[in-house]
Structures are given as structure tokens and as C-alpha cells.
Design a protein around this motif. Structure first.
Motif, PDB file in Angstrom:
ATOM      1  N   SER A   1       9.157  46.667 -26.401  1.00  0.00           N
ATOM      2  CA  SER A   1       9.342  47.679 -25.172  1.00  0.00           C
ATOM      3  C   SER A   1       8.463  48.802 -25.524  1.00  0.00           C
ATOM      4  N   VAL A   2       8.223  49.142 -26.863  1.00  0.00           N
ATOM      5  CA  VAL A   2       7.231  50.440 -27.157  1.00  0.00           C
ATOM      6  C   VAL A   2       5.968  50.006 -26.694  1.00  0.00           C
ATOM      7  N   ILE A   3       5.405  49.052 -27.516  1.00  0.00           N
ATOM      8  CA  ILE A   3       4.139  48.636 -26.965  1.00  0.00           C
ATOM      9  C   ILE A   3       3.716  48.344 -25.513  1.00  0.00           C
ATOM     10  N   VAL A   4       4.694  47.760 -24.813  1.00  0.00           N
ATOM     11  CA  VAL A   4       4.579  47.477 -23.226  1.00  0.00           C
ATOM     12  C   VAL A   4       4.535  48.756 -22.436  1.00  0.00           C
ATOM     13  N   ILE A   5       5.323  49.860 -22.849  1.00  0.00           N
ATOM     14  CA  ILE A   5       5.664  50.915 -22.393  1.00  0.00           C
ATOM     15  C   ILE A   5       3.966  51.763 -22.549  1.00  0.00           C
ATOM     16  N   LEU A   6       3.617  51.614 -23.798  1.00  0.00           N
ATOM     17  CA  LEU A   6       2.493  52.535 -23.851  1.00  0.00           C
ATOM     18  C   LEU A   6       1.174  51.833 -23.251  1.00  0.00           C
ATOM     19  N   THR A   7       1.102  50.780 -23.081  1.00  0.00           N
ATOM     20  CA  THR A   7      -0.120  49.886 -22.783  1.00  0.00           C
ATOM     21  C   THR A   7      -0.130  49.727 -21.154  1.00  0.00           C
ATOM     22  N   ASN A   8       0.952  49.531 -20.402  1.00  0.00           N
ATOM     23  CA  ASN A   8       1.078  49.270 -19.245  1.00  0.00           C
ATOM     24  C   ASN A   8       0.314  50.298 -18.282  1.00  0.00           C
ATOM     25  N   PRO A   9       0.540  51.550 -18.542  1.00  0.00           N
ATOM     26  CA  PRO A   9      -0.446  52.345 -17.661  1.00  0.00           C
ATOM     27  C   PRO A   9      -1.747  52.192 -17.493  1.00  0.00           C
ATOM     28  N   TYR A  10      -2.351  51.630 -18.587  1.00  0.00           N
ATOM     29  CA  TYR A  10      -3.900  51.276 -18.784  1.00  0.00           C
ATOM     30  C   TYR A  10      -4.193  50.090 -18.156  1.00  0.00           C
ATOM     31  N   ILE A  11      -3.206  49.024 -17.923  1.00  0.00           N
ATOM     32  CA  ILE A  11      -3.409  47.713 -17.440  1.00  0.00           C
ATOM     33  C   ILE A  11      -2.627  47.685 -15.868  1.00  0.00           C
ATOM     34  N   SER A  12      -3.366  48.461 -15.037  1.00  0.00           N
ATOM     35  CA  SER A  12      -3.184  48.744 -13.687  1.00  0.00           C
ATOM     36  C   SER A  12      -4.043  48.886 -12.862  1.00  0.00           C
ATOM     37  N   PHE A  13      -4.120  47.628 -11.969  1.00  0.00           N
ATOM     38  CA  PHE A  13      -5.292  47.523 -11.076  1.00  0.00           C
ATOM     39  C   PHE A  13      -4.670  47.189  -9.421  1.00  0.00           C
ATOM     40  N   SER A  14      -5.436  47.389  -8.639  1.00  0.00           N
ATOM     41  CA  SER A  14      -4.952  47.158  -7.116  1.00  0.00           C
ATOM     42  C   SER A  14      -4.731  45.933  -6.954  1.00  0.00           C
ATOM     43  N   ASN A  15      -5.211  44.749  -7.569  1.00  0.00           N
ATOM     44  CA  ASN A  15      -4.864  43.355  -7.320  1.00  0.00           C
ATOM     45  C   ASN A  15      -3.478  43.182  -8.457  1.00  0.00           C
ATOM     46  N   LEU A  16      -2.495  42.958  -7.646  1.00  0.00           N
ATOM     47  CA  LEU A  16      -1.423  42.703  -8.477  1.00  0.00           C
ATOM     48  C   LEU A  16      -1.217  41.503  -9.366  1.00  0.00           C
ATOM     49  N   PHE A  17      -1.794  40.494  -9.115  1.00  0.00           N
ATOM     50  CA  PHE A  17      -1.962  39.093  -9.700  1.00  0.00           C
ATOM     51  C   PHE A  17      -2.745  39.402 -11.248  1.00  0.00           C
ATOM     52  N   ILE A  18      -3.951  40.291 -10.955  1.00  0.00           N
ATOM     53  CA  ILE A  18      -4.699  40.348 -12.298  1.00  0.00           C
ATOM     54  C   ILE A  18      -3.932  41.283 -13.124  1.00  0.00           C
ATOM     55  N   THR A  19      -3.207  42.242 -12.423  1.00  0.00           N
ATOM     56  CA  THR A  19      -2.302  43.367 -13.380  1.00  0.00           C
ATOM     57  C   THR A  19      -1.370  42.398 -14.158  1.00  0.00           C
ATOM     58  N   LEU A  20      -0.318  41.572 -13.426  1.00  0.00           N
ATOM     59  CA  LEU A  20       0.582  40.945 -14.020  1.00  0.00           C
ATOM     60  C   LEU A  20      -0.202  39.994 -15.120  1.00  0.00           C
ATOM     61  N   LEU A  21      -1.398  39.257 -14.747  1.00  0.00           N
ATOM     62  CA  LEU A  21      -1.811  38.396 -15.692  1.00  0.00           C
ATOM     63  C   LEU A  21      -2.290  39.104 -17.029  1.00  0.00           C
ATOM     64  N   LEU A  22      -3.005  40.009 -16.938  1.00  0.00           N
ATOM     65  CA  LEU A  22      -3.377  40.947 -17.954  1.00  0.00           C
ATOM     66  C   LEU A  22      -2.202  41.557 -19.024  1.00  0.00           C
ATOM     67  N   ARG A  23      -1.110  42.005 -18.467  1.00  0.00           N
ATOM     68  CA  ARG A  23       0.021  42.617 -19.042  1.00  0.00           C
ATOM     69  C   ARG A  23       0.760  41.346 -19.764  1.00  0.00           C
ATOM     70  N   GLY A  24       0.543  40.198 -18.830  1.00  0.00           N
ATOM     71  CA  GLY A  24       1.327  38.981 -19.603  1.00  0.00           C
ATOM     72  C   GLY A  24       0.445  38.512 -20.751  1.00  0.00           C
ATOM     73  N   ILE A  25      -0.436  38.574 -20.906  1.00  0.00           N
ATOM     74  CA  ILE A  25      -1.507  38.206 -22.049  1.00  0.00           C
ATOM     75  C   ILE A  25      -1.104  39.052 -23.144  1.00  0.00           C
ATOM     76  N   VAL A  26      -1.090  40.272 -22.993  1.00  0.00           N
ATOM     77  CA  VAL A  26      -0.820  41.194 -23.925  1.00  0.00           C
ATOM     78  C   VAL A  26       0.593  40.832 -24.332  1.00  0.00           C
ATOM     79  N   TRP A  27       1.613  40.789 -23.437  1.00  0.00           N
ATOM     80  CA  TRP A  27       2.707  40.424 -24.011  1.00  0.00           C
ATOM     81  C   TRP A  27       2.960  39.160 -24.775  1.00  0.00           C
ATOM     82  N   LEU A  28       2.371  38.195 -24.345  1.00  0.00           N
ATOM     83  CA  LEU A  28       2.205  37.136 -25.074  1.00  0.00           C
ATOM     84  C   LEU A  28       1.662  37.131 -26.367  1.00  0.00           C
TER      85      LEU A  28
END
Length: 475
Positions: free
Chosen positions: A426-453
Motif C-alpha cells: 500500500s505504501v509503495i503503490v501510493i507513493l509511485t502511482n502519481p508518477y505512473i499515470s498516462f493518458s493511455n489507461l492500458f499503459i498506466t495499468l500495465l506499468l503499475r501492474g509490473i511495479v506491483w508484481l
């Protein structure tokens, strides 16, 4: 037992994962073709249909699996009673359901909607005995193929109807065709010794199990669907459509794992009914695995609710974001609570399970009513999510003490490390999500998913949990 678990889980997993993908595609398409209000109306009818399906004999299958004294002729007699009872329920739902719903929600459309969905009740009643036979014989491959094919055909017909502007009836067609296909395939692969006899003896043989299991299922039904009924009545079908859409999304991971494990656990553990140590060890191992999966998934869904909703369903579902974010936090307690049913059944303690169900009904109903008093989806979501945490503690304590000769602390011990993982994540995702946000929603979720994994994988390796899981799966 190990080989039976592996075989059962393998085939069940293939069918479940494929079915979830099909259901997700259906939802993505229909959510763009139907309005939240239309989906809310079908949701209300679904809630009532589920209740009639429970009455149609959902406990007959598990009862047949658990009972060691029934023969082929007995199955035929029980089947006769299921047909008679199914006809009665269809008439009751067709004539009464539509009138009651149209009166409560002030909309006459519920009358034809209810009649259109009556075939589901009849097929549900008639398929219970074959389902029990398939489970008892551990024919997991046939069960899985049936599930997959029926889901695909239902999707094809429903989506086609939606493009032909069938409106709410497109969703009705999905459910009816899915159940009809499953019904036909079931009677193709299961041979019942048909008879004209109505000898009540076979029914009497399974009646105690069916009575208590049905009682628990009805109680479980009410506390799992009361929120939908009350939101539809007091907040309207549009808000219900948004609420149910959020809830539906979080149900996917629950379905993926529980519908793989639960159908396999009871048929196999039922053969070891008196071996409390074996059943307890098996259950704790399953809970450990579920927690390791559920907690990280709940964090990802909760902290990425916006992109998930917009990507899958479109901008018209923005009001579903907050409910999804809040309700997702309850994925783990829901998973762990719903896995308890297979243990109660395998220990043949459905009477005590009913008591547990009444306690759960009281806890969750009270929380839902408090949430409804708040007058918005946020208050309802917080109340519902909190109720599942409280219910898990109470139900888990009762299960461990009365069915597994242990205590809740033993259950809590297996989820301590997954909880610690959830905090770090939770802590890491809250801190990193603002920096992994793009106009393309699929790319956003893909990169956030990689970090999460990566975070999850590192935690499992560093703490040694990965090695333990690997050994557990092997054994």
C-alpha cells in the motif's frame, strides 16, 4: 488425495479462468451498450432469481456427495421430486415475482423480465441431482468443459442481442442461454436411472443435510444481497447499477480462486470426514495461499479503481469508482469466509453452519442498514466492506473451534505475513502511482501492474514464502 486435488484443481482452474475472461468481455461490451439504470433493473431480478435457485435444491448436490448410502435408483427418485418442486417454483416466481417487484420499484417492466428468466429456475432445479453425481464421481474434467462451453455460448447470444438493440433482454439472454447449454450438456454426460417412483425414503436420507445446508444458503443469500435490494429501493436503479458494477469487478478475483478450490475440496475431504487433523491442515494451507493472493489483489484494485473502471466500462461508470475502491479492501475476508462452507460440509456439520449463518446475517445486515442511513454509495460501501472483516473474525472463530478443534489464533497466524505484505504494498503503490499515470489507461495499468508484481515477488522471495508455497503445492 494429493493426485485428486491436482486433477480437480487443474481442470476446474482452466474452466474458471476461461469463464472469467468470457464474463469480463461480456461486461465490457454490455456496459457500453446498456445504461446503469438498465443493468440495475436486471440486477434486482437476478437477486430474486438467486433466491429461487437456492430453494430449487442447491444443497442436493453436496448432500449426494456427502451421503454414502444412495444408489442409482435413489438418484432417479430424488430427481423426480426436484422436477415437481421446480415447476412449483417457476409458477410462484412467474406469477408473484414480477408483480411484487413492479409494485416495490414502481416499474411494470419487472413482470415480463421475471417471466423471461423463469427457465433458469426450472433448469437449476432439474440439474441438481446430476451435479451431485458428477461431484461424487469426481468428474472434474466434464464439469469444467460444461462450464466453459455454456459461458461462451451465453456470451455469443447475449452480445449479439445487445447489438440488435435488445436492451435489458440482452443480459437476460446471457443467463438463460448459459444455463440452458449447461443443462443440456449435463444430461448428455450424466445418465440417470429414471423411474416413476415417488418413494420418499431417498429424500428422507438426505433431508437433514439438505435442510441445514439450504437454511445456511438462504441466510447467506440474504446478507450477500440485502445491499443490492436496499440500494435499489432507497437510492434508485442508476446508483444500484454503479454499485453492482463495482461489486461485480471485485467478485472476479474471488470467483477465480474460490470456484477453483471449493468445488474440489468438499468431494475429496468428504471421504475423510472424521480426520479433523487432515481437514484442519488442508484448510489452513488453503487459507495461507488465498491470503497471499487476495491481499495484494485487493490493494491493486483499491488503489487503481479509476483506471480499471474507465478502461473496462467507459466514462459513464464514474460513480462506480469509489464503491470499487472501498469494497475491494474486503476481498480477502470474503475469500476466507466463503471457503469455510466446504469445511462445514466435509465435516457434516451443516447444522452448526446454519448457526454461523444466522450470526453473519445479523452482523452484515446491521452494517448495511447503517450504511443505507448514510444515503449514498460511499457510506454503503464502507459499511459493507467493514461488515465482511467483522464477519470473518466471528465465523472463523466458530469454524476453528467447533469444526476443527482449534482456535482463531491458528487461522490468524497464517495470514500475518500476507497482511504485512499488504501494508508494504500500500505504501509503495501510493507513493509511485502519481508518477505512473498516462493518458493511455492500458499503459498506466500495465506499468503499475509490473511495479506491483515486482514488489509482491520480492517480498515472497526475501521472506521465504515463495519456497513454502512451492512446497505446499507439491504436497
Amino acid at each position: 488425495m494429493k493426485n485428486e486435488f491436482k486433477t480437480g484443481i487443474f481442470f476446474t482452474a482452466i474452466a474458471q479462468y476461461s469463464t472469467v475472461i468470457v464474463q469480463l468481455i461480456i461486461n465490457m461490451i454490455l456496459s457500453r451498450l446498456l445504461t446503469p439504470g438498465e443493468i440495475g433493473m436486471v440486477t434486482i431480478v437476478q437477486v430474486i432469481i438467486f433466491f429461487f435457485q437456492l430453494l430449487a435444491g442447491s444443497a442436493i448436490g453436496p448432500a449426494i456427495i456427502q451421503n454414502k448410502n444412495l444408489n442409482e435408483k435413489d438418484y432417479g427418485i430424488i430427481f423426480n421430486y426436484s422436477v415437481i418442486f421446480g415447476i412449483f417454483l417457476v409458477l410462484a416466481f412467474g406469477f408473484g415475482g414480477g408483480i411484487i417487484l413492479s409494485t416495490i420499484y414502481s416499474n411494470p417492466i419487472y413482470i415480463p423480465l421475471c417471466w423471461a428468466m423463469t427457465p433458469i429456475i426450472m433448469m437449476s432445479s432439474m440439474v441438481q441431482v446430476p451435479n451431485g453425481i458428477l461431484g461424487k464421481e469426481k468428474r472434474f474434467k466434464e464439469i469444467s468443459i460444461r462450464l466453459l462451453l455454456s459461458g461462451i455460448l451465453g456470451a455469443i447470444f447475449g452480445i449479439t442481442a445487445a447489438f440488435l438493440h435488445a436492451g435489458v433482454y440482452a443480459m437476460v439472454l446471457v443467463y438463460v442461454v448459459t444455463d440452458l447449454t449447461s443443462f443440456l450438456l449435463t444430461f448428455k454426460i450424466v445418465k440417470i436411472d429414471y423411474t416413476r417412483s415417488l418413494n420418499f425414503k431417498p429424500v428422507r436420507e438426505i433431508l437433514p443435510f439438505v435442510k441445514h445446508q439450504t437454511g445456511f444458503s438462504v441466510i447467506n443469500y440474504f446478507y450477500r444481497n440485502l445491499d443490492n435490494l436496499l440500494v435499489g429501493k432507497f437510492l434508485g436503479t442508476t446508483l444500484l447499477g454503479n454499485y453492482s458494477k463495482g461489486y461485480q469487478l471485485l467478485s472476479f478475483p474471488i470467483t477465480i480462486f474460490l470456484n477453483v478450490i471449493n468445488p474440489v475440496m468438499q468431494p475429496i475431504l468428504a471421504e475423510h470426514e472424521k480426520n479433523v487433523v487432515l481437514i484442519r491442515d488442508t484448510y489452513l494451507k488453503v487459507c495461507r495461499l488465498l491470503a497471499i493472493v487476495a491481499i495484494p489483489v485487493s490493494i491493486f484494485f483499491s488503489l487503481n479503481a479509476g483506471p480499471i473502471i474507465y478502461l473496462l466500462f467507459g466514462k459513464q461508470w464514474s460513480m462506480a469508482i469509489l464503491p470499487l475502491s472501498i469494497l475491494s479492501l474486503s476481498i480477502c475476508p470474503q475469500m476466507l469466509s466463503q471457503s469455510m462452507s466446504a469445511i462445514w460440509q466435509s465435516r457434516n456439520l451443516t447444522k452448526i453452519q446454519s448457526v454461523s449463518g444466522f450470526i453473519s446475517l445479523g452482523i452484515i445486515s446491521l452494517c448495511i442498514f447503517i450504511g443505507i442511513l448514510g444515503g449514498n454509495l460511499t457510506s454503503v460501501s464502507i459499511a459493507v466492506s467493514g461488515s465482511y472483516f467483522l464477519n470473518f473474525i466471528v465465523s472463523g472463530s466458530l469454524l476453528m473451534r467447533r469444526a476443527l478443534d482449534s482456535n482463531f489464533f491458528q487461522l490468524f497466524k497464517v495470514i500475518i505475513k500476507p497482511l504485512f505484505l499488504g501494508i508494504i504494498l500500500s505504501v509503495i503503490v501510493i507513493l509511485t502511482n502519481p508518477y505512473i499515470s498516462f493518458s493511455n489507461l492500458f499503459i498506466t495499468l500495465l506499468l503499475r501492474g509490473i511495479v506491483w508484481l515486482i514488489i509482491v515477488a520480492l517480498f515472497l522471495v526475501v521472506t521465504g514464502e515463495f519456497k513454502k508455497i512451492k512446497e505446499m503445492v507439491k504436497k
